[in-house]
Design a protein around this motif. Structure first.
Motif, PDB file in Angstrom:
ATOM      1  N   UNK A 122      31.218  40.533  42.106  1.00 42.96           N
ATOM      2  CA  UNK A 122      31.185  39.665  43.281  1.00 42.96           C
ATOM      3  C   UNK A 122      32.403  38.747  43.364  1.00 42.96           C
ATOM      4  N   UNK A 123      33.585  39.315  43.238  1.00 44.50           N
ATOM      5  CA  UNK A 123      34.805  38.535  43.463  1.00 44.50           C
ATOM      6  C   UNK A 123      34.834  38.032  44.908  1.00 44.50           C
ATOM      7  N   UNK A 124      35.408  36.850  45.105  1.00 44.86           N
ATOM      8  CA  UNK A 124      35.662  36.347  46.457  1.00 44.86           C
ATOM      9  C   UNK A 124      37.035  36.847  46.877  1.00 44.86           C
ATOM     10  N   UNK A 125      37.068  37.906  47.683  1.00 46.34           N
ATOM     11  CA  UNK A 125      38.301  38.591  48.069  1.00 46.34           C
ATOM     12  C   UNK A 125      38.532  38.472  49.571  1.00 46.34           C
ATOM     13  N   UNK A 126      39.786  38.339  49.952  1.00 47.04           N
ATOM     14  CA  UNK A 126      40.153  38.146  51.357  1.00 47.04           C
ATOM     15  C   UNK A 126      41.196  39.178  51.750  1.00 47.04           C
ATOM     16  N   UNK A 127      40.975  39.824  52.891  1.00 46.09           N
ATOM     17  CA  UNK A 127      41.965  40.777  53.376  1.00 46.09           C
ATOM     18  C   UNK A 127      41.879  40.888  54.899  1.00 46.09           C
TER      19      UNK A 127
ATOM     20  N   UNK B 117      48.850  45.182  42.248  1.00 40.44           N
ATOM     21  CA  UNK B 117      48.217  46.484  42.415  1.00 40.44           C
ATOM     22  C   UNK B 117      48.714  47.194  43.665  1.00 40.44           C
ATOM     23  N   UNK B 118      48.922  46.440  44.732  1.00 42.35           N
ATOM     24  CA  UNK B 118      49.342  47.021  46.000  1.00 42.35           C
ATOM     25  C   UNK B 118      49.723  45.896  46.951  1.00 42.35           C
ATOM     26  N   UNK B 119      50.700  46.108  47.836  1.00 42.24           N
ATOM     27  CA  UNK B 119      51.028  45.072  48.823  1.00 42.24           C
ATOM     28  C   UNK B 119      49.901  44.847  49.819  1.00 42.24           C
ATOM     29  N   UNK B 120      48.978  45.804  49.901  1.00 40.60           N
ATOM     30  CA  UNK B 120      47.845  45.654  50.823  1.00 40.60           C
ATOM     31  C   UNK B 120      46.554  45.289  50.101  1.00 40.60           C
ATOM     32  N   UNK B 121      46.642  44.968  48.813  1.00 40.77           N
ATOM     33  CA  UNK B 121      45.437  44.621  48.061  1.00 40.77           C
ATOM     34  C   UNK B 121      44.812  43.337  48.601  1.00 40.77           C
ATOM     35  N   UNK B 122      43.506  43.201  48.421  1.00 42.01           N
ATOM     36  CA  UNK B 122      42.825  41.976  48.831  1.00 42.01           C
ATOM     37  C   UNK B 122      43.284  40.818  47.958  1.00 42.01           C
ATOM     38  N   UNK B 123      43.348  39.639  48.539  1.00 45.29           N
ATOM     39  CA  UNK B 123      43.775  38.443  47.811  1.00 45.29           C
ATOM     40  C   UNK B 123      42.571  37.792  47.142  1.00 45.29           C
ATOM     41  N   UNK B 124      42.750  37.377  45.897  1.00 42.12           N
ATOM     42  CA  UNK B 124      41.652  36.818  45.109  1.00 42.12           C
ATOM     43  C   UNK B 124      41.562  35.313  45.300  1.00 42.12           C
ATOM     44  N   UNK B 125      40.456  34.866  45.861  1.00 47.90           N
ATOM     45  CA  UNK B 125      40.192  33.432  45.994  1.00 47.90           C
ATOM     46  C   UNK B 125      39.493  32.894  44.755  1.00 47.90           C
ATOM     47  N   UNK B 126      38.500  33.632  44.278  1.00 44.74           N
ATOM     48  CA  UNK B 126      37.738  33.196  43.100  1.00 44.74           C
ATOM     49  C   UNK B 126      37.111  34.437  42.485  1.00 44.74           C
ATOM     50  N   UNK B 127      37.165  34.550  41.164  1.00 42.83           N
ATOM     51  CA  UNK B 127      36.728  35.786  40.512  1.00 42.83           C
ATOM     52  C   UNK B 127      35.312  35.689  39.961  1.00 42.83           C
ATOM     53  N   UNK B 128      34.663  36.834  39.909  1.00 42.54           N
ATOM     54  CA  UNK B 128      33.360  36.925  39.255  1.00 42.54           C
ATOM     55  C   UNK B 128      33.484  36.543  37.788  1.00 42.54           C
ATOM     56  N   UNK B 129      34.604  36.893  37.171  1.00 39.61           N
ATOM     57  CA  UNK B 129      34.843  36.551  35.768  1.00 39.61           C
ATOM     58  C   UNK B 129      34.774  35.044  35.553  1.00 39.61           C
ATOM     59  N   UNK B 130      35.438  34.284  36.402  1.00 41.51           N
ATOM     60  CA  UNK B 130      35.385  32.825  36.290  1.00 41.51           C
ATOM     61  C   UNK B 130      33.957  32.319  36.390  1.00 41.51           C
ATOM     62  N   UNK B 131      33.230  32.831  37.363  1.00 37.46           N
ATOM     63  CA  UNK B 131      31.848  32.402  37.557  1.00 37.46           C
ATOM     64  C   UNK B 131      31.019  32.639  36.305  1.00 37.46           C
ATOM     65  N   UNK B 132      31.180  33.793  35.697  1.00 32.56           N
ATOM     66  CA  UNK B 132      30.384  34.145  34.522  1.00 32.56           C
ATOM     67  C   UNK B 132      30.764  33.297  33.318  1.00 32.56           C
ATOM     68  N   UNK B 133      32.032  33.017  33.135  1.00 29.74           N
ATOM     69  CA  UNK B 133      32.434  32.127  32.041  1.00 29.74           C
ATOM     70  C   UNK B 133      31.913  30.710  32.269  1.00 29.74           C
ATOM     71  N   UNK B 134      31.928  30.244  33.506  1.00 26.67           N
ATOM     72  CA  UNK B 134      31.367  28.939  33.815  1.00 26.67           C
ATOM     73  C   UNK B 134      29.885  28.895  33.488  1.00 26.67           C
ATOM     74  N   UNK B 135      29.163  29.936  33.861  1.00 26.98           N
ATOM     75  CA  UNK B 135      27.745  30.001  33.548  1.00 26.98           C
ATOM     76  C   UNK B 135      27.522  30.021  32.036  1.00 26.98           C
TER      77      UNK B 135
END
Length: 501
Positions: A258-263, A347-365
């Motif tokens: 559940x990454x927060x991704x924007x494209x 990864x790609x010039x058209x890749x989605x931009x990462x606002x906040x990662x699932x990894x961060x959320x899980x480490x916070x938890x």
């Protein structure tokens, strides 16, 4: 697709009056699409506002003072350093000297406040039942937190209104944090009450999903609460437990995948690439890197950590040098041609931009459970945090790769089972996972906990605790900024209220 240059410069708000840190709509102008500003609804603004948010975070700041917002945190946290063949000047030299000055913060300040006013507009100009006001409240709270985490006291109560003052007073950081948690609670109520509407098409983050917006809102709340533990509140303080009591029934937190991704439609064209790629990657249709791709390389701090632990992510964060292997430079001491940015970030010039990662959320938890703030399984959350870091970077068979690496390591910074200090292990792996992706979060964790111990106890040069207020505030909002008594560069040693004292 409209030019991302226009999108990134907040086209939907047209001409903004650049006074102090606040903006007012110029209702006599049209936006570049020919729409009168007065006719714009929240849905016409939201997508561009979200794209500006992520661009401010991972690319070039969107303001009249262009620059790279959080390079300083990437460098101070031991991720990046200047490459050989380049000299440091201006803000680059100030970062390496741990002595950023007033003018260095102009871009950060202006771009984040521009963005806040976008969200103010959406909140005041959206249709009944739309999810966008609640979503905008979450986004605005996140940006205000980023401002507090860098500057301390900031304009807040008079800057969070549709018709804000052009010389807003400053609020205390502690008061703002309390209010931001309450704002998240209000946003959750709004999101729960929303309905599927035509406005959902403007949501380029979660596509109108109440489930994902609730998880993101709760995760932002956890970040705000965790920032204040243990230096302001004990983990079991009634305020902390009360705010976390209903999370499980209000959507929970961001989980695996559940990454927060924007494209909004990034393509490999000038000024329309993914914002990280467009700042730190390659020119359109070319293998020629932009200036920042060549300027930055691996810092010896992160590179030594990755090498010493046999971390598979090393080849995804950085490329090998031409002669083979990986090389890095200490901050401010570019003696070699260091390894440049790798395929995990680019990864790609058209890749989605990462606002906040699932990894961060899980480490916070994992940290919150370990501290006793809430219930859960620390080992599972920690392992999922590492797995999600591997997944985001594109490591094949990421779960097996991460699990095998953890279980095969005897390093206490990698394997919880080998650690006598679980918080150290959690925060160390969170720091590794945030490499190149969220330097500001790593910098905040470092100031809050001192982990990981990136600087020797006897070090004479240490990161600033905060940024100085921007030069523009002293020019345009002098009475209120001078009331903060920021008299000299020594003000950068003043610790934020949630930091280790």
């Amino acid at each position: 697709m409209n030019s991302l240059k226009n999108i990134c410069f907040l086209l939907v708000l047209g001409s903004l009056l650049l006074t102090a840190c606040s903006k007012k709509l110029n209702t006599n102008t049209n936006d570049p699409n020919g729409l009168a500003i007065s006719s714009l609804a929240g849905k016409d603004v939201f997508a561009q506002a979200v794209n500006a948010t992520v661009t401010n975070k991972v690319g070039t700041c969107i303001s009249s003072f262009p620059g790279d917002n959080y390079d300083y945190a990437q460098e101070w946290m031991g991720y990046w350093s200047r490459n050989s063949g380049y000299s440091a000047s201006g803000v680059g030299a100030h970062i390496e000297a741990y002595a950023m000055i007033y003018s260095d913060a102009n871009g950060v300040w202006q771009s984040l406040y521009h963005n806040i006013y976008d969200y103010n507009y959406v909140m005041g100009n959206s249709s009944t039942g739309s999810i966008l006001p609640g979503a905008s409240r979450v986004m605005r709270a996140m940006i205000f937190e980023d401002l507090v985490d860098q500057f301390g006291n900031i304009p807040y109560s008079q800057a969070a209104q549709a018709n804000a003052s052009i010389t807003p007073a400053y609020d205390s950081a502690t008061t703002i944090y309390k209010s931001l948690v309450a704002q998240i609670d209000s946003a959750i109520t709004e999101i729960n009450a929303s309905q599927s509407t035509a406005d959902d098409a403007s949501d380029i983050l979660f596509k109108g999903s109440k489930t994902l917006w609730l998880a993101f809102a709760n995760t932002m709340k956890l970040r705000m609460l965790l920032r204040q533990v243990p230096n302001v509140y004990s983990p079991t303080d009634s305020y902390i437990s009360g705010e976390l009591a209903n999370v499980s029934t209000q959507g929970g937190f961001m989980g695996p995948g559940q990454d927060a991704l924007i494209n909004p439609g990034y393509v490999d064209e000038s000024e329309e690439q993914n914002p990280f790629w467009g700042d730190y990657g390659y020119e359109p249709g070319s293998t020629s890197g932009y200036q920042n791709f060549n300027y930055f390389g691996a810092n010896t701090v992160i590179l030594d950590t990755l090498q010493n632990t046999g971390d598979p992510r090393m080849g995804y964060y950085f490329n090998q040098v031409a002669a083979g292997g990986y090389l890095g430079n200490p901050l401010g001491e570019p003696v070699v041609g260091a390894s440049q940015f790798g395929k995990g970030w680019l990864q790609s010039p058209s890749q989605s931009a990462l606002l906040f990662s699932a990894s961060q959320s899980l480490f916070m938890q994992a940290e919150a459970v370990q501290r006793g703030m809430m219930s859960g399984n620390v080992s599972t959350l920690f392992q999922e945090g590492v797995e999600e870091s591997f997944r985001y970077l594109g490591i094949s068979g990421y779960q097996a790769a991460a699990d095998g690496w953890i279980s095969g390591s005897s390093d206490p910074g990698v394997n919880l089972a080998k650690s006598g200090n679980p918080l150290y292990t959690i925060l160390n792996q969170k720091w590794v996972a945030e490499c190149g992706l969220d330097g500001l979060e790593a910098f905040s964790d470092y100031r809050r906990t001192g982990l990981p111990a990136l600087y020797p106890a006897a070090a004479t040069l240490l990161p600033q605790q905060r940024l100085l207020y921007p030069e523009t505030e002293y020019t345009l909002n002098s009475i209120n900024v001078n009331a903060q008594n920021e008299a000299s560069q020594s003000a950068t040693a003043i610790r934020l209220f949630w930091a280790q004292q």
